[in-house]
Write a protein that holds these residues in place. Sequence first.
Motif, mmCIF file in Angstrom:
data_model
loop_
_atom_site.group_PDB
_atom_site.id
_atom_site.type_symbol
_atom_site.label_atom_id
_atom_site.label_comp_id
_atom_site.label_asym_id
_atom_site.label_seq_id
_atom_site.Cartn_x
_atom_site.Cartn_y
_atom_site.Cartn_z
ATOM 1 N N UNK A 1 0.837 -1.112 -0.125
ATOM 2 C CA UNK A 1 -0.042 0.146 -0.045
ATOM 3 C C UNK A 1 0.942 1.308 -0.003
ATOM 4 N N UNK A 2 0.580 2.381 -0.565
ATOM 5 C CA UNK A 2 1.137 3.447 -0.642
ATOM 6 C C UNK A 2 0.219 4.766 -0.317
ATOM 7 N N UNK A 3 0.996 5.629 0.411
ATOM 8 C CA UNK A 3 0.311 6.756 0.883
ATOM 9 C C UNK A 3 0.768 8.014 0.059
ATOM 10 N N UNK A 4 -0.127 9.024 -0.504
ATOM 11 C CA UNK A 4 0.401 10.129 -1.304
ATOM 12 C C UNK A 4 0.109 11.293 -0.813
ATOM 13 N N UNK A 5 0.955 12.205 -0.792
ATOM 14 C CA UNK A 5 0.811 13.698 -0.019
ATOM 15 C C UNK A 5 1.293 14.768 -1.198
ATOM 16 N N UNK A 6 0.341 15.628 -1.788
ATOM 17 C CA UNK A 6 0.561 16.414 -2.681
ATOM 18 C C UNK A 6 1.058 17.876 -2.044
ATOM 19 N N UNK A 7 1.758 18.726 -2.595
ATOM 20 C CA UNK A 7 2.109 19.892 -2.159
ATOM 21 C C UNK A 7 2.451 20.712 -3.275
ATOM 22 N N UNK A 8 2.450 22.159 -3.084
ATOM 23 C CA UNK A 8 3.027 23.197 -4.160
ATOM 24 C C UNK A 8 2.132 24.029 -4.663
ATOM 25 N N UNK A 9 0.770 23.882 -4.446
ATOM 26 C CA UNK A 9 -0.269 24.645 -5.257
ATOM 27 C C UNK A 9 -0.332 25.903 -4.658
ATOM 28 N N UNK A 10 -1.239 26.862 -5.152
ATOM 29 C CA UNK A 10 -0.946 28.126 -4.649
ATOM 30 C C UNK A 10 -1.707 29.023 -5.836
ATOM 31 N N UNK A 26 5.418 4.416 2.412
ATOM 32 C CA UNK A 26 4.765 2.838 2.433
ATOM 33 C C UNK A 26 5.538 2.286 1.244
ATOM 34 N N UNK A 27 4.853 1.756 0.262
ATOM 35 C CA UNK A 27 5.452 1.070 -0.724
ATOM 36 C C UNK A 27 6.311 2.053 -1.728
ATOM 37 N N UNK A 28 7.222 1.591 -2.412
ATOM 38 C CA UNK A 28 8.010 2.368 -3.375
ATOM 39 C C UNK A 28 7.362 2.720 -4.532
ATOM 40 N N UNK A 29 7.389 4.055 -4.793
ATOM 41 C CA UNK A 29 6.666 4.497 -5.990
ATOM 42 C C UNK A 29 6.823 3.851 -7.420
ATOM 43 N N UNK A 30 8.048 3.413 -7.332
ATOM 44 C CA UNK A 30 8.486 2.608 -8.610
ATOM 45 C C UNK A 30 7.538 1.279 -8.845
ATOM 46 N N UNK A 31 6.784 0.776 -7.978
ATOM 47 C CA UNK A 31 5.729 -0.196 -8.198
ATOM 48 C C UNK A 31 4.613 0.211 -8.459
ATOM 49 N N UNK A 32 4.187 1.607 -8.840
ATOM 50 C CA UNK A 32 3.002 2.052 -9.471
ATOM 51 C C UNK A 32 3.169 2.990 -10.657
ATOM 52 N N UNK A 33 2.176 3.117 -11.282
ATOM 53 C CA UNK A 33 2.138 4.301 -12.285
ATOM 54 C C UNK A 33 1.419 5.276 -11.367
ATOM 55 N N UNK A 34 2.163 6.646 -11.549
ATOM 56 C CA UNK A 34 1.587 7.645 -10.804
ATOM 57 C C UNK A 34 1.058 8.820 -11.506
ATOM 58 N N UNK A 76 13.055 7.653 -6.607
ATOM 59 C CA UNK A 76 11.682 7.396 -6.813
ATOM 60 C C UNK A 76 10.860 7.558 -5.718
ATOM 61 N N UNK A 77 11.138 8.417 -5.002
ATOM 62 C CA UNK A 77 10.016 8.500 -3.716
ATOM 63 C C UNK A 77 9.021 9.996 -4.137
ATOM 64 N N UNK A 78 9.333 10.664 -5.141
ATOM 65 C CA UNK A 78 8.643 11.750 -5.325
ATOM 66 C C UNK A 78 8.347 11.875 -6.680
#
Length: 126
Positions: A1-10, A26-34, A76-78
């Motif tokens: 499982x992966x948790x995602x957190x966005x930032x940078x808006x404005x 959580x899981x590495x992002x390399x295991x998912x299409x983002x 591969x974390x962001x």
Amino acid sequence: QVQLDESGGGLVRPGGSLRLSCQGSGDPLSGYCIGWFRQAPGKEREFVGAISGSGVNIRMGDSVKGRFTIDRNSAKTTVYLQMNSLKPEDTAVYYCAASQVLPNWVPTEAAAYNYWGQGTQVTVSS
């Protein structure tokens, strides 16, 4: 499982730029299409772009081609969404999402994504 957190808006003026970040845990992002999606008030959620788990394939939505790009850091974390030449019609809440598909696949449908961040507001206005 992966948790995602966005930032940078404005808030940004038309023609300006923003860079959104999608930090995974959580899981590495390399295991998912983002993927990145956006939703403006009263409108359906729209595909913006996505990068495959392998990093080999990137697909961008028609409305942002030539203006927005996607990349990710070497760890591969962001995953980042670089937005240039912003227009008022780009105003929306932007979400990143993760899809458990084959390493080179890039789905464009929101239903294909299993995990979602909370979203970050982008407002383009003078």
